[in-house]
Structures are given as structure tokens and as C-alpha cells.
Design a protein around this motif. Structure first.
Motif, short mmCIF file in Angstrom:
data_model
loop_
_atom_site.label_atom_id
_atom_site.label_comp_id
_atom_site.label_asym_id
_atom_site.label_seq_id
_atom_site.Cartn_x
_atom_site.Cartn_y
_atom_site.Cartn_z
N ASN A 93 0.83 -1.22 0.00
CA ASN A 93 0.00 0.00 0.00
C ASN A 93 0.85 1.25 0.00
O ASN A 93 0.60 2.19 -0.74
N ASN A 94 1.87 1.26 0.87
CA ASN A 94 2.75 2.42 0.96
C ASN A 94 3.48 2.67 -0.36
O ASN A 94 3.59 3.81 -0.82
N ILE A 95 3.95 1.58 -0.96
CA ILE A 95 4.68 1.72 -2.23
C ILE A 95 3.73 2.26 -3.31
O ILE A 95 4.08 3.17 -4.07
N SER A 96 2.52 1.72 -3.34
CA SER A 96 1.56 2.17 -4.36
C SER A 96 1.18 3.63 -4.16
O SER A 96 0.95 4.36 -5.13
N LYS A 97 1.10 4.05 -2.88
CA LYS A 97 0.78 5.45 -2.60
C LYS A 97 1.93 6.35 -3.04
O LYS A 97 1.73 7.41 -3.62
N ALA A 98 3.14 5.92 -2.71
CA ALA A 98 4.32 6.75 -2.99
C ALA A 98 4.67 6.77 -4.46
O ALA A 98 5.08 7.79 -5.01
N MET A 99 4.52 5.60 -5.11
CA MET A 99 4.89 5.52 -6.52
C MET A 99 3.75 4.90 -7.32
O MET A 99 3.79 3.72 -7.69
N PRO A 100 2.70 5.72 -7.56
CA PRO A 100 1.51 5.16 -8.23
C PRO A 100 1.78 4.67 -9.65
O PRO A 100 0.97 3.96 -10.23
N GLU A 101 2.94 5.05 -10.19
CA GLU A 101 3.26 4.61 -11.55
C GLU A 101 3.60 3.11 -11.61
O GLU A 101 3.60 2.51 -12.68
N LEU A 102 3.84 2.50 -10.44
CA LEU A 102 4.18 1.07 -10.42
C LEU A 102 2.91 0.22 -10.45
O LEU A 102 1.90 0.59 -9.84
N SER A 103 3.00 -0.92 -11.15
CA SER A 103 1.86 -1.85 -11.15
C SER A 103 1.86 -2.59 -9.81
O SER A 103 2.87 -2.58 -9.08
N ILE A 104 0.76 -3.26 -9.49
CA ILE A 104 0.69 -4.01 -8.22
C ILE A 104 1.77 -5.09 -8.18
O ILE A 104 2.41 -5.32 -7.15
N LYS A 105 2.03 -5.70 -9.36
CA LYS A 105 3.05 -6.75 -9.43
C LYS A 105 4.42 -6.16 -9.08
O LYS A 105 5.19 -6.74 -8.30
N GLU A 106 4.69 -4.98 -9.66
CA GLU A 106 5.98 -4.33 -9.41
C GLU A 106 6.10 -3.90 -7.94
O GLU A 106 7.14 -4.03 -7.31
N ALA A 107 4.98 -3.36 -7.41
CA ALA A 107 4.98 -2.92 -6.01
C ALA A 107 5.20 -4.10 -5.07
O ALA A 107 5.94 -4.00 -4.08
#
Lengths: 76, 304
Positions: free
Chosen positions: B70-84
Motif C-alpha cells: 500500500n505504501n509503495i503504491s501510494k508513494a509511486m503510483p506509476e508502479l503496477s501491483i506486481k511491481e509494487a
């Protein structure tokens, strides 16, 4: 007197407690972060230089003792 | 028949504290044995094992894993869930190793980088307050300080069963103040007044000052900025990251006041604690973007 008022007002604001007992332990009443804020605020407001390393010496544990210590530095 | 409840309670409390003590001692011995076993391996092998263990733990720790993603997706929304998700596992594994290295700090030989001005501060012996973060090798910053300038002091959050870990710090000339001890704050202040170089991790959440972090409002600890103001000591920022070959690099920077000389000559214009912390957090963000797989993403960082 002004210093006493300022310190008590600061503690009241931080603790949301309208009755401050001067014999209470200062660091038991204030968080360490707020204590640092108080020291800086007093230095700025009364144009003081407070030797902070002395502030936590054994004889300054109570709020009342801390007030007297700050007043002493203000007078000198 | 009378029942002595007070007596029963006393016996229960004594038994409980004895049990806690036994648990702590056992955990301490187990950790020591584990560290000793790990020390027989090469550092590279240790890294492989601990990184793997870290990733495995995250696989089973659903809450921690979800928080990191969740934190990664919030911080870097350009990443896909797989990448996060991949990043969350890599970061957790790397951080497990970074944390474990605290147990064999004497074997860590960091490369140290800083500019001329920062070097002078570190070598002056007059002390400084250092804002650091949970990235790469967590304790490499106070370790690097101990190599450059003395005394090196840090604040740690050592669980009771690991109190012996303090030895690992003192072995490399770091004074570790246990955050949980009753006189931690007064000891920190006293050390600060005695020209110590104090490294404080300040990238966690604390309800002290508002900052913007990865484009979102949150709160941060401000102790490092307040301590620098109180002691009139310079404020530095430092972080330690791993290179691909496992070598630790520690970077020190001076947090410069970018206002004009005219503005700075006016004491009332002094930078506020909020402004200082905002600047530190801007820099933290850039560093994390540069080394996203080395920061600990699993904290509840944006809890507000």
C-alpha cells in the motif's frame, strides 16, 4: 512572574490540564519534544540563553524548580 | 475460611516476572547462538540467507506485506501491483540484512562520502545533529561517525531480550542510548551538550510536525531539528546504502540554510522546525526514490 505564567500556560496547553501542580515532575508532565519546544520558546521570548544541559539536573526535576531556574537566568 | 488474595497476587506477579526473565534470557541466548552461527559464514552467504529469511517472513506476515505494498503504491503510483509487490519483498529482504548487520558492526567497513564543508564539521570535534533514516545498513551512519568523529551517539529501540546488543555498539565506539530507558532524554541532552555527534533516525511517523512526503501530508519526528536548535550545533543528513557487491556506502550532507545573508542576520527569520523538517523530508524522498529497494516500506508511515 511573566516567565512563570508563560511556562504554566505552555504546560496547560500541552497537557490540556487547567491545574498545574508546581511539585510535579517536569518531564513526567511534558513530553521530551515539548520540553525542547518550551526551552526554545523561552529563549526566544525572553531573549535568554539557557544552558539546556543543566535543565535536567537532579535539582530541576519539579516544575517549580524549573521556573525558578529560568527566572534566575533572566535576572542575570 | 479466609483466602489471602493479596498473597496470591504477589505470588502470581513474582511467577510472571520470573517467566518473563527466563523468556528474555532464552531469547538472548538463542539470538547470540544464531549470530555466532552466522558469523562462521562469509558476509555474502549471510546476506543470501538473511534476505531469504526476510522475504519468507513477509510472505507469512499478511498485514506487514499489505502495508508495504500500500505504501509503495501510494508513494509511486506509476508502479503496477506486481511491481509494487516485488519491491516490497526485495526491500523487506534487504532491510532484514541491514538490520542484522547491527550484530556484527565491527565487520562492516563503510566507504564514506561527504563534501569539504561536512568533513570539517565531522572532524571539528564540536558535535553535530545528524538526521538519518531506515535505509540500507541502519547503523552504518553512527558507525561511520565513530570512525570520523567522536563521540558517536545514537538512540535505539532495543527490546529487553536484546539488551546485550548494546555490546555490539560499544565494540565499535558507538554510545547507544536505549529509547525505553527512563533517563534516555536527559542522557541525550547531556551528550548533545558535550559535543557529541548524535544520529537520530527520523523517517518514522511521529505526531510532532507536519511534512509532505511523496506528495501526501503526514507527520514526522522533529527531535533532530530541535536538538540542533538548542545546542546550536550544525545539522547534517546522512544515509547508508548497499552497492551491488554488498559494500556499504555512507553519505553525509550539510543541511544548508539557503536564505540570503540579509535574511539570516535577522534572528527572527531563523528557519522554523517545520521548515527544517520539510527540507529533510524532501531529501529523504529523493534518496528513497533513488534506492527504493533498500527503504523499509512496512511502517505505518502515512497513518493520518
Amino acid at each position: 512572574m511573566l516567565i512563570q505564567q508563560s511556562i504554566i500556560h505552555f504546560i496547560e496547553e500541552k497537557t490540556h490540564c487547567p491545574l498545574i501542580d508546581l511539585t510535579d515532575n517536569l518531564l513526567g508532565t511534558l513530553k521530551s519534544f515539548d520540553f525542547m519546544l518550551l526551552m526554545l520558546e523561552l529563549e526566544e521570548k525572553f531573549n535568554l540563553k539557557l544552558p539546556f544541559e543543566q535543565a535536567l539536573a537532579t535539582n530541576l526535576r519539579q516544575i517549580g524548580e524549573f521556573i525558578s531556574w529560568v527566572e534566575l537566568h533572566h535576572e542575570s | 475460611m479466609k483466602v489471602d488474595n493479596a498473597g496470591k497476587l504477589k505470588t502470581k506477579t513474582i511467577t510472571h516476572s520470573k517467566l518473563t526473565l527466563i523468556k528474555q534470557k532464552t531469547s538472548s541466548v538463542l539470538i547470540k547462538l544464531l549470530v555466532r552461527a552466522l558469523m562462521t559464514l562469509t558476509r555474502e552467504r549471510r546476506k543470501k540467507i538473511i534476505t531469504k529469511i526476510g522475504k519468507t517472513i513477509l510472505r507469512f506476515a499478511k498485514k506487514t506485506r499489505n502495508r508495504a505494498i500500500n505504501n509503495i503504491s501510494k508513494a509511486m503510483p506509476e508502479l503496477s501491483i506486481k511491481e509494487a509487490t516485488q519491491l516490497a519483498f526485495d526491500a523487506y529482504g534487504n532491510c532484514a540484512f541491514g538490520l542484522a548487520e547491527s550484530f556484527w558492526l565491527s565487520q562492516v567497513e563503510p566507504d564514506i562520502f561527504c563534501d569539504e564543508e561536512t568533513l570539517q564539521i565531522l572532524q571539528s570535534g564540536t558535535g553535530a545533529c545528524i538526521a538519518t533514516m531506515h535505509i540500507g545498513c541502519y547503523e552504518a551512519v553512527p558507525l561511520a561517525v565513530a570512525k570520523f568523529a567522536k563521540p558517536s551517539v545514537t538512540l535505539t529501540n532495543i527490546p529487553d531480550f536484546l539488551e546485550d546488543a548494546i555490546d555490539f555498539y560499544s565494540d565499535v565506539n558507538i554510545t547507544a542510548i536505549n529509547k525505553n530507558s527512563a533517563n534516555a532524554f536527559s542522557e541525550l541532552l547531556t551528550r548533545a551538550g558535550n559535543n557529541a555527534y548524535i544520529s537520530l533516525h527520523c523517517d518514522l511517523y511521529a505526531n510532532q510536525t507536519e511534512v509532505s512526503f511523496f506528495g501526501q501530508k503526514t507527520k514526522a519526528p522533529a527531535g533532530v531539528a530541535l536538538l540542533a536548535k538548542m545546542t546550536k550545533n550544525p545539522l547534517l543528513l546522512a544515509y547508508a546504502v548497499y552497492q551491488d557487491d554488498g559494500q556499504v556506502q555512507v553519505f553525509f550532507e550539510t543541511l544548508k540554510d539557503e536564505r540570503s545573508d540579509e535574511q539570516m542576520s535577522e534572528p527572527k527569520n531563523e528557519q522554523s522546525v517545520e521548515q527544517v523538517m520539510a527540507k529533510i523530508y524532501q531529501r529523504f524522498e529523493k534518496i528513497i526514490r533513488q534506492y527504493p529497494s533498500q527503504w523499509y516500506w512496512s511502517y505505518n508511515r502515512w497513518k493520518n
